[in-house]
Design a protein around this motif. Structure first.
Motif, PDB file in Angstrom:
ATOM      1  N   ARG A 194       0.818  -1.212   0.000  1.00  0.00           N
ATOM      2  CA  ARG A 194       0.000   0.000   0.000  1.00  0.00           C
ATOM      3  C   ARG A 194       0.852   1.262   0.000  1.00  0.00           C
ATOM      4  NH1 ARG A 194      -5.252  -1.376   3.846  1.00  0.00           N
ATOM      5  NH2 ARG A 194      -5.658  -3.432   2.949  1.00  0.00           N
ATOM      6  N   ARG A 195       2.024   1.185   0.624  1.00  0.00           N
ATOM      7  CA  ARG A 195       2.907   2.356   0.616  1.00  0.00           C
ATOM      8  C   ARG A 195       3.428   2.650  -0.784  1.00  0.00           C
ATOM      9  NH1 ARG A 195       4.897   0.276   5.564  1.00  0.00           N
ATOM     10  NH2 ARG A 195       6.564  -0.829   4.445  1.00  0.00           N
ATOM     11  N   GLN A 233     -14.884  18.512   1.661  1.00  0.00           N
ATOM     12  CA  GLN A 233     -13.540  19.038   1.869  1.00  0.00           C
ATOM     13  C   GLN A 233     -13.037  19.787   0.636  1.00  0.00           C
ATOM     14  OE1 GLN A 233     -12.168  18.713   4.947  1.00  0.00           O
ATOM     15  NE2 GLN A 233     -14.131  17.741   5.417  1.00  0.00           N
ATOM     16  N   ARG A 234     -12.155  20.741   0.871  1.00  0.00           N
ATOM     17  CA  ARG A 234     -11.527  21.438  -0.252  1.00  0.00           C
ATOM     18  C   ARG A 234     -10.473  20.542  -0.907  1.00  0.00           C
ATOM     19  NH1 ARG A 234      -9.253  27.084   1.565  1.00  0.00           N
ATOM     20  NH2 ARG A 234      -8.059  25.677   2.914  1.00  0.00           N
ATOM     21  N   VAL A 235     -10.282  20.747  -2.192  1.00  0.00           N
ATOM     22  CA  VAL A 235      -9.350  19.917  -2.955  1.00  0.00           C
ATOM     23  C   VAL A 235      -7.962  19.941  -2.337  1.00  0.00           C
ATOM     24  CG1 VAL A 235      -8.174  19.667  -5.174  1.00  0.00           C
ATOM     25  CG2 VAL A 235     -10.633  20.145  -5.111  1.00  0.00           C
ATOM     26  N   ARG A 236      -7.454  21.134  -2.054  1.00  0.00           N
ATOM     27  CA  ARG A 236      -6.097  21.246  -1.521  1.00  0.00           C
ATOM     28  C   ARG A 236      -5.980  20.574  -0.149  1.00  0.00           C
ATOM     29  NH1 ARG A 236      -2.558  24.714  -3.671  1.00  0.00           N
ATOM     30  NH2 ARG A 236      -4.209  26.121  -4.360  1.00  0.00           N
ATOM     31  N   ASP A 237      -7.034  20.706   0.684  1.00  0.00           N
ATOM     32  CA  ASP A 237      -7.014  20.068   1.999  1.00  0.00           C
ATOM     33  C   ASP A 237      -6.986  18.546   1.865  1.00  0.00           C
ATOM     34  OD1 ASP A 237      -7.070  22.555   3.168  1.00  0.00           O
ATOM     35  OD2 ASP A 237      -9.239  22.539   3.540  1.00  0.00           O
ATOM     36  N   GLU A 238      -7.714  18.022   0.889  1.00  0.00           N
ATOM     37  CA  GLU A 238      -7.718  16.573   0.656  1.00  0.00           C
ATOM     38  C   GLU A 238      -6.320  16.084   0.275  1.00  0.00           C
ATOM     39  OE1 GLU A 238     -10.513  13.849   0.566  1.00  0.00           O
ATOM     40  OE2 GLU A 238     -10.365  15.272   2.209  1.00  0.00           O
ATOM     41  N   LEU A 239      -5.628  16.834  -0.561  1.00  0.00           N
ATOM     42  CA  LEU A 239      -4.274  16.456  -0.959  1.00  0.00           C
ATOM     43  C   LEU A 239      -3.323  16.499   0.239  1.00  0.00           C
ATOM     44  CD1 LEU A 239      -4.039  18.338  -4.369  1.00  0.00           C
ATOM     45  CD2 LEU A 239      -4.296  15.881  -4.019  1.00  0.00           C
ATOM     46  N   HIS A 240      -3.458  17.516   1.069  1.00  0.00           N
ATOM     47  CA  HIS A 240      -2.603  17.612   2.252  1.00  0.00           C
ATOM     48  C   HIS A 240      -2.887  16.470   3.225  1.00  0.00           C
ATOM     49  CE1 HIS A 240      -1.941  22.238   1.634  1.00  0.00           C
ATOM     50  NE2 HIS A 240      -1.338  21.484   0.727  1.00  0.00           N
ATOM     51  N   PHE A 277      -1.413  11.076   5.584  1.00  0.00           N
ATOM     52  CA  PHE A 277      -1.744   9.657   5.704  1.00  0.00           C
ATOM     53  C   PHE A 277      -0.552   8.783   5.310  1.00  0.00           C
ATOM     54  CE2 PHE A 277      -3.264   5.756   3.629  1.00  0.00           C
ATOM     55  CZ  PHE A 277      -3.968   5.172   4.670  1.00  0.00           C
ATOM     56  N   TYR A 278       0.200   9.205   4.297  1.00  0.00           N
ATOM     57  CA  TYR A 278       1.356   8.438   3.844  1.00  0.00           C
ATOM     58  C   TYR A 278       2.637   8.797   4.590  1.00  0.00           C
ATOM     59  CZ  TYR A 278      -0.951   6.005   0.037  1.00  0.00           C
ATOM     60  OH  TYR A 278      -1.762   5.163  -0.681  1.00  0.00           O
ATOM     61  N   GLY A 279       2.540   9.660   5.592  1.00  0.00           N
ATOM     62  CA  GLY A 279       3.691   9.970   6.420  1.00  0.00           C
ATOM     63  C   GLY A 279       4.644  10.979   5.816  1.00  0.00           C
ATOM     64  N   LEU A 280       4.185  11.738   4.821  1.00  0.00           N
ATOM     65  CA  LEU A 280       5.035  12.771   4.240  1.00  0.00           C
ATOM     66  C   LEU A 280       5.081  13.980   5.168  1.00  0.00           C
ATOM     67  CD1 LEU A 280       3.826  12.712   0.505  1.00  0.00           C
ATOM     68  CD2 LEU A 280       5.614  11.334   1.595  1.00  0.00           C
ATOM     69  N   GLY A 281       6.212  14.677   5.191  1.00  0.00           N
ATOM     70  CA  GLY A 281       6.323  15.897   5.984  1.00  0.00           C
ATOM     71  C   GLY A 281       5.451  16.999   5.402  1.00  0.00           C
ATOM     72  N   GLY A 321      -4.082   9.683  -5.942  1.00  0.00           N
ATOM     73  CA  GLY A 321      -3.379   8.431  -6.174  1.00  0.00           C
ATOM     74  C   GLY A 321      -1.895   8.591  -6.429  1.00  0.00           C
ATOM     75  N   LEU A 322      -1.500   9.787  -6.895  1.00  0.00           N
ATOM     76  CA  LEU A 322      -0.100  10.032  -7.258  1.00  0.00           C
ATOM     77  C   LEU A 322       0.674  10.829  -6.214  1.00  0.00           C
ATOM     78  CD1 LEU A 322      -0.512  10.936 -11.046  1.00  0.00           C
ATOM     79  CD2 LEU A 322       0.637   8.919 -10.129  1.00  0.00           C
ATOM     80  N   LEU A 323      -0.006  11.309  -5.180  1.00  0.00           N
ATOM     81  CA  LEU A 323       0.637  12.256  -4.261  1.00  0.00           C
ATOM     82  C   LEU A 323       1.924  11.707  -3.649  1.00  0.00           C
ATOM     83  CD1 LEU A 323      -0.060  15.130  -2.947  1.00  0.00           C
ATOM     84  CD2 LEU A 323      -0.421  13.776  -0.887  1.00  0.00           C
ATOM     85  N   HIS A 324       1.934  10.441  -3.290  1.00  0.00           N
ATOM     86  CA  HIS A 324       3.096   9.865  -2.605  1.00  0.00           C
ATOM     87  C   HIS A 324       4.111   9.268  -3.593  1.00  0.00           C
ATOM     88  CE1 HIS A 324       0.165   6.740  -3.280  1.00  0.00           C
ATOM     89  NE2 HIS A 324       1.025   5.799  -2.984  1.00  0.00           N
TER      90      HIS A 324
END
Length: 330
Positions: free
Chosen positions: A81-82, A97-104, A109-113, A154-157
């Motif tokens: 999953r990671r 939710q706002r789009v930008r908030d969802e991305l953040h 969730f994936y542990g990014l800073g 899906g691509l954020l991480h």
């Protein structure tokens, strides 16, 4: 190190319905190389969604094994999953939710800073042309905009492997084309491996390096789109005549099947053969009153393999086969 992004051997999923075992997926072998774009096709109920859920660790297999992005789906589901991204058929973002908030939130969730998440979110907002809607609630977006948000989530991480389950279903032609333009560009710049299910055979034909066809829980074909179409024996040519007797006489020259006053022939390079046939038949006093030529399509391949056209399955919202390949009793 291995160049295989997906390897599956004997993957099987059995449910119980009314006390009886039902095999949704039977002894499936898969191999997908890093960087490939593979289209995974099949009619509703074929087992595609069940296979996808096993590969993404959402559903445990009954038997068999699989390694996805270097991790065993049984022994290290968290590692899978990671390393993967998954875009399902439903909207991924929270509607209020706002789009930008969802991305953040996805980055957290994936542990990014925080800084890395903000930078990555900004990159995706720009590349997927979401800048004008980044501060709007997801529920206020159009269908095409929501699907681009799904892709961004899906691509954020920066996954090595992206699963796309019917990503363009329900979109108008312009939104479909726009969505795929973004996906292909992102793939070109990142080298992400893509495993795609779709009911739009033109997408598979134009975009995928390889096409897999599944039916009744088994993979029944696995090759490039041109190779699969070549197996049909050639192009489909029809020749119309003024009478059934002329058609029968013409068939003795060019072969094919006679249906009334029409002869249908399947032949390699039918576009080149057609003018030659018309000239030869005319020399024998047989006038062709109308002629058509059509190269084989993936829908023809699908029909030949499964006995039905994928178009008959309907590329409509909510046409996911999950309900039919996973019994309610499961």
């Amino acid at each position: 190190m291995t160049n295989q992004m997906i390897t599956a051997r004997g993957l099987t999923k059995t449910f119980r319905a009314k006390g009886q075992p039902v095999e949704a997926v039977r002894d499936v072998d898969l191999a997908v190389e890093a960087g490939e774009l593979v289209a995974f096709l099949g009619p509703n109920g074929a087992g595609k969604s069940t296979t996808l859920r096993m590969l993404t660790t959402l559903l445990p297999p009954t038997a068999g094994e699989a390694t996805v992005a270097g991790c065993d789906i049984r022994l290290d589901p968290a590692g899978v999953r990671r390393r993967i991204g998954y875009v399902g058929q439903g909207d991924s973002g929270g509607h209020s939710q706002r789009v930008r908030d969802e991305l953040h939130a996805q980055g957290a969730f994936y542990g990014l800073g925080r800084r890395e998440t903000r930078v990555r979110a900004a990159e995706l907002v720009e590349s997927l042309e979401l800048g004008q809607v980044a501060n709007r609630q997801v529920q206020s977006l159009s269908g095409g905009q929501k699907r681009r948000v799904d892709i961004a989530l899906g691509l954020l991480h920066r996954p090595e492997l992206l699963f796309l389950d019917e990503p363009s279903t329900g979109l108008d032609p312009h939104s479909r084309a726009n969505l795929w333009e973004h996906i292909i560009e992102l793939r070109r710049t990142t080298g992400t491996t893509i495993f795609l299910t779709t009911h739009y055979l033109d997408e598979a034909d134009e975009l995928a390096e390889r096409v897999m066809v599944m039916d009744h829980g088994r993979v029944i074909a696995d090759d490039t789109a041109p190779a699969l179409k070549q197996q049909l024996g050639g192009d489909r040519v029809t020749l119309a005549f003024g009478s059934a007797s002329d058609a029968a006489a013409a068939a003795s020259h060019v072969g094919g099947e006679v249906h009334g006053a029409v002869v249908t022939v399947t032949a390699p390079d039918g576009d080149r053969a057609l003018p030659r046939w018309i000239r030869g038949l005319a020399a024998d006093g047989l006038e062709v009153t109308a002629a058509t030529h059509r190269a084989p399509t993936l829908d023809d391949v699908f029909l030949a393999l499964t006995g039905r056209s994928l178009r008959e399955e309907g590329a409509t919202p909510g046409s996911d086969e999950a309900a039919s390949d996973e019994p309610a009793a499961a």
